[in-house]
Design a protein around this motif. Structure first.
Motif, PDB file in Angstrom:
ATOM      1  N   GLY A 195      -1.043   2.942 -10.510  1.00 49.14           N
ATOM      2  CA  GLY A 195       0.017   2.585  -9.572  1.00 49.14           C
ATOM      3  C   GLY A 195      -0.510   1.946  -8.303  1.00 49.14           C
ATOM      4  N   LEU A 196      -1.618   2.445  -7.794  1.00 44.67           N
ATOM      5  CA  LEU A 196      -2.226   1.864  -6.596  1.00 44.67           C
ATOM      6  C   LEU A 196      -2.672   0.430  -6.860  1.00 44.67           C
ATOM      7  CD1 LEU A 196      -4.379   4.915  -5.449  1.00 44.67           C
ATOM      8  CD2 LEU A 196      -2.359   4.020  -4.282  1.00 44.67           C
ATOM      9  N   ALA A 197      -3.329   0.198  -8.003  1.00 43.58           N
ATOM     10  CA  ALA A 197      -3.783  -1.151  -8.345  1.00 43.58           C
ATOM     11  C   ALA A 197      -2.591  -2.070  -8.607  1.00 43.58           C
ATOM     12  CB  ALA A 197      -4.694  -1.100  -9.573  1.00 43.58           C
ATOM     13  N   PHE A 198      -1.545  -1.540  -9.225  1.00 43.98           N
ATOM     14  CA  PHE A 198      -0.327  -2.314  -9.485  1.00 43.98           C
ATOM     15  C   PHE A 198       0.289  -2.791  -8.172  1.00 43.98           C
ATOM     16  CE2 PHE A 198       4.160  -2.899 -10.338  1.00 43.98           C
ATOM     17  CZ  PHE A 198       4.206  -3.438 -11.627  1.00 43.98           C
ATOM     18  N   ALA A 199       0.385  -1.880  -7.195  1.00 46.53           N
ATOM     19  CA  ALA A 199       0.928  -2.250  -5.884  1.00 46.53           C
ATOM     20  C   ALA A 199       0.050  -3.290  -5.200  1.00 46.53           C
ATOM     21  CB  ALA A 199       1.053  -1.005  -5.009  1.00 46.53           C
ATOM     22  N   ALA A 200      -1.270  -3.147  -5.317  1.00 50.96           N
ATOM     23  CA  ALA A 200      -2.184  -4.120  -4.718  1.00 50.96           C
ATOM     24  C   ALA A 200      -1.983  -5.501  -5.330  1.00 50.96           C
ATOM     25  CB  ALA A 200      -3.633  -3.670  -4.917  1.00 50.96           C
ATOM     26  N   GLY A 201      -1.826  -5.576  -6.643  1.00 47.36           N
ATOM     27  CA  GLY A 201      -1.608  -6.866  -7.297  1.00 47.36           C
ATOM     28  C   GLY A 201      -0.320  -7.524  -6.849  1.00 47.36           C
ATOM     29  N   SER A 202       0.735  -6.736  -6.695  1.00 48.58           N
ATOM     30  CA  SER A 202       2.007  -7.303  -6.250  1.00 48.58           C
ATOM     31  C   SER A 202       1.910  -7.833  -4.822  1.00 48.58           C
ATOM     32  CB  SER A 202       3.114  -6.251  -6.355  1.00 48.58           C
ATOM     33  OG  SER A 202       2.905  -5.196  -5.438  1.00 48.58           O
TER      34      SER A 202
END
Length: 242
Positions: A195-202
């Motif tokens: 989830g943290l990496a997903f938010a960073a990508g967005s």
């Protein structure tokens, strides 16, 4: 009331506190808007590169981070195709629907989701003092994000109350995520890194695709660049402080 509910609520409410000054500084020139875009890009860049990705990498491995970042970028790409493509005008006309505003709000809300899970998991971990520390650090980082969401929406001619309410709601995503994280600590311990990496990508998608190009389109590129660096350094200071 359980301590984790108090800590989670205070961390989420920090977004509302940060949004309050936006109700005062609600007017500005086109140059001010470009400076705001640069500042927003800097804050989001620091959050993504110096907070979200390192935390994700520390909790998992390179493959999870790559999958998460790629997933966030693909999700925002898909979201962008479903939003009406009204661009910000340059003559001061009232644009009722703005694609960039929706993307910015979505990216920050996505960023708050795994952070809320982190707060809940920290309280549920049983490690003494970890929950309050994480809640406090995330709360302080929520303040500039609340301001940026509110002031950007206000600059797009959104009514003050609606802009403030949207900023508050992006913060309270954390509160409900924290409750879920606390109740399902064992499950979300494995889900938080993705989830943290997903938010960073967005967030990285919004920065490079929308914020930086838009802030450089009207002769204010140098000032917007300085504003970007100010936002990055300011957010980095907050991250380093906690």
């Amino acid at each position: 009331m359980p301590d984790f509910l108090v800590g989670s609520a205070l961390a989420a409410a920090a977004t509302a506190i940060g949004a309050l000054p936006a109700l005062i500084f609600r007017r500005g020139t086109h140059r001010f808007r470009d400076l705001l875009l640069g500042l927003c890009a800097g804050v989001m860049m620091a959050a993504a590169v110096f907070e979200l990705i390192p935390r994700s990498l520390g909790m998992s491995d390179f493959i999870v981070v790559v999958l998460g970042v790629s997933g966030g970028m693909l999700f925002l790409s898909l979201l962008e195709t479903t939003i009406p493509h009204h661009h910000l005008d340059h003559e001061g006309k009232n644009v009722r629907v703005d694609r960039k505003a929706v993307l910015i709000v979505s990216a920050i809300a996505l960023h708050n989701l795994p952070e809320g899970l982190s707060v809940g998991v920290s309280y549920g971990s049983g490690v003494e003092g970890l929950g309050p520390l994480i809640a406090l650090s995330i709360g302080f980082q929520n303040m500039p994000e609340g301001f940026l969401v509110a002031i950007y929406l206000i600059q797009q001619r959104v009514k003050l109350f609606i802009a403030f309410l949207v900023a508050v709601l992006t913060g309270f995503v954390e509160f409900f995520a924290a409750i879920a994280g606390y109740l399902l600590t064992g499950f979300f311990v494995t889900a938080v890194p993705f989830g943290l990496a997903f938010a960073a990508g967005s967030m990285l998608y919004v920065i490079y695709k929308e914020l930086i190009p838009e802030s450089h389109g009207d002769g204010n590129a140098l000032q917007a660049t300085y504003s970007f660096m100010a936002g990055l350094i300011g957010m980095l200071w907050l991250i380093n402080w906690f």
